[in-house]
Design an enzyme around this catalytic site. Structure first.
Site, PDB file in Angstrom:
ATOM      1  N   GLY A   1      -6.423   8.073   6.396  1.00 26.49           N
ATOM      2  CA  GLY A   1      -5.867   8.482   7.666  1.00 26.49           C
ATOM      3  C   GLY A   1      -6.483   9.770   8.181  1.00 26.49           C
ATOM      4  O   GLY A   1      -6.852  10.645   7.408  1.00 26.49           O
TER       5      GLY A   1
ATOM      6  N   HIS B   1       0.836  -1.211   0.000  1.00 25.48           N
ATOM      7  CA  HIS B   1       0.000   0.000   0.000  1.00 25.48           C
ATOM      8  C   HIS B   1       0.863   1.250   0.000  1.00 25.48           C
ATOM      9  O   HIS B   1       0.974   1.944   1.014  1.00 25.48           O
ATOM     10  CB  HIS B   1      -0.909  -0.044   1.229  1.00 25.48           C
ATOM     11  CG  HIS B   1      -1.772   1.154   1.463  1.00 25.48           C
ATOM     12  ND1 HIS B   1      -2.207   1.993   0.460  1.00 25.48           N
ATOM     13  CD2 HIS B   1      -2.284   1.666   2.626  1.00 25.48           C
ATOM     14  CE1 HIS B   1      -2.946   2.953   0.977  1.00 25.48           C
ATOM     15  NE2 HIS B   1      -3.004   2.781   2.288  1.00 25.48           N
TER      16      HIS B   1
ATOM     17  N   CYS C   1     -10.284   3.627   3.175  1.00 21.69           N
ATOM     18  CA  CYS C   1     -10.270   4.471   4.364  1.00 21.69           C
ATOM     19  C   CYS C   1      -9.092   5.432   4.231  1.00 21.69           C
ATOM     20  O   CYS C   1      -8.151   5.181   3.479  1.00 21.69           O
ATOM     21  CB  CYS C   1     -10.165   3.629   5.637  1.00 21.69           C
ATOM     22  SG  CYS C   1      -8.789   2.472   5.686  1.00 21.69           S
TER      23      CYS C   1
END
Length: 411
Positions: A396, A364, A394
């Site tokens: 951070g 990632h 999602c």
């Protein structure tokens, strides 16, 4: 109260204006001259952070190689580009190095460039930025890029002043991502066994895809320091449930997130070229797919990983789609804790999600992933002869993103 009501009504009107052109599956599949289409979508091979093939390659060198390879492959006159947006998170002075890389690759100095950082969705945000510029007729041809070197530019520790840290949500906003994974696992009862089971699906699918040469269809070979890189070095074959169960917690002594059921830390870049359908047809460029719409949301920062559960319904509603209308899903596997929760809450068949594995197996690179998901998803739709792609991740600090794309390429 009245200004707030007006703002809400305005927002609804704007939303309707962007979606009335094409809503629902038949509407999205219809072809219009002003569609924002993708004419090229490729990625570099990815490397393990600090150990892999890109561990010593800075962002500017990686971008430069990708720019050169893409221009050579497409035979695009770079003077036709009207803007470039690079999504990236942690390299210092990202705009300077991105522009330098573009100029050194033969892109004229007259072509402007910007960088954007929305953490894990930075690559998707670059696509959204260029698409919106095309949709509003600011430009006709643009390039969207996602890139990250987590080897050379790991996540810096965010710092806020004590007065801000006293706010509980603000405090949670800057905590390490591994901590948020454990918070999700505890709050939503996602046990270690389930996390490892979902991780195994990712590892197994990715290993099979590598063996079958699936990723060669989306990877563009790039030459760096005399070597041609064309194969990911991130996928680990032979992962078993037993080997996953033997790993120690990575973030908390009593936690459940491990190196095997969390996304890998890695390096890589991905790129899309976008334009209008009418311009692509005029130039004779192949149309791979089209961008429809996107949605970004905020959630409790402590439970950052659950955000696709909020972002996906929002983007489906904007596009007039049902879950059943989506043929392939690319939902980022930041951690198996949040991924398992999202899959089960969304009630989407796992067979449709990350069919060739996700970030747990592939890695990632933060700025790259949002673009990589589009590259990967469109390639899979082409193989299947299918049509609708939904990507999501999602983000951070407690956010989430999602987007809808339509495939127009045929195997």
């Amino acid at each position: 109260m009245l200004p707030r009501l007006i703002a809400r009504r305005t927002a609804r009107m704007v939303a309707r204006g962007f979606t009335t052109q094409a809503r629902g599956r038949p509407g999205l599949l219809a072809k219009r001259p002003d569609d924002v289409v993708i004419t090229f979508a490729k990625r570099t091979a990815m490397g393990r952070a600090r150990k892999g093939q890109l561990k010593d390659v800075p962002v500017d060198e990686l971008l430069n190689a990708l720019f050169k390879a893409s221009l050579k492959k497409t035979k695009l006159d770079p003077a036709l580009l009207e803007d470039i947006c690079v999504g990236t998170c942690h390299p210092p002075s990202p705009l300077y190095v991105s522009r330098a890389a573009a100029i050194a690759a033969g892109i004229p100095v007259e072509v402007p460039i910007s960088t954007v950082n929305r953490l894990c969705s930075s690559g998707l945000q670059s696509i959204v930025t260029i698409s919106n510029a095309i949709r509003t007729q600011q430009i006709q041809v643009g390039m969207a890029v996602g890139v990250e070197s987590m080897s050379l530019n790991p996540r810096p520790t965010p710092e806020v002043v004590p007065a801000i840290a006293e706010n509980p949500q603000a405090h949670d906003c800057v905590q390490p991502m591994g901590w948020t994974s454990e918070m999700v696992a505890r709050a939503y009862n996602v046990p270690r066994q389930k996390q490892d089971e979902y991780a195994l699906i990712s590892h197994t699918r990715a290993a099979k895809a590598v063996q079958a040469g699936i990723f060669s269809e989306e990877i563009i070979p790039v030459e760096i320091r005399g070597a041609v890189l064309s194969v990911d070095d991130t996928v680990r074959p032979g992962v078993t449930l037993e080997s996953l169960a033997g790993l120690k917690p990575a973030f908390m002594e009593d936690g459940a997130s491990t190196a095997g059921n969390s996304s890998g830390i890695g390096d890589g870049a991905a790129l899309c070229i976008l334009t209008t359908r009418s311009r692509a047809e005029l130039e004779g460029w192949e149309i791979l797919g089209k961008y429809i719409t996107s949605a970004f949301v905020g959630v409790e920062p402590r439970y950052m990983g659950i955000s696709p559960v909020a972002a996906i319904p929002k983007v489906l509603a904007k596009a007039g789609l049902r879950k059943e209308d989506v043929d392939v899903w690319e939902i980022n596997e930041a951690f198996a804790s949040q991924f398992a929760y999202c899959v089960e809450q969304l009630q989407v068949p796992i067979e449709k999600i990350n069919p060739n594995g996700g970030s747990i197996a592939l890695t990632h690179p933060l700025g790259m992933t949002g673009t990589r998901q589009v590259v990967t998803g469109l390639a899979e739709l082409k193989r299947r002869g299918a049509e609708i792609l939904c990507t999501s991740m999602c983000i951070g600090s407690g956010m989430g993103g999602a987007a809808i794309f339509v495939n127009e390429a045929r195997a």
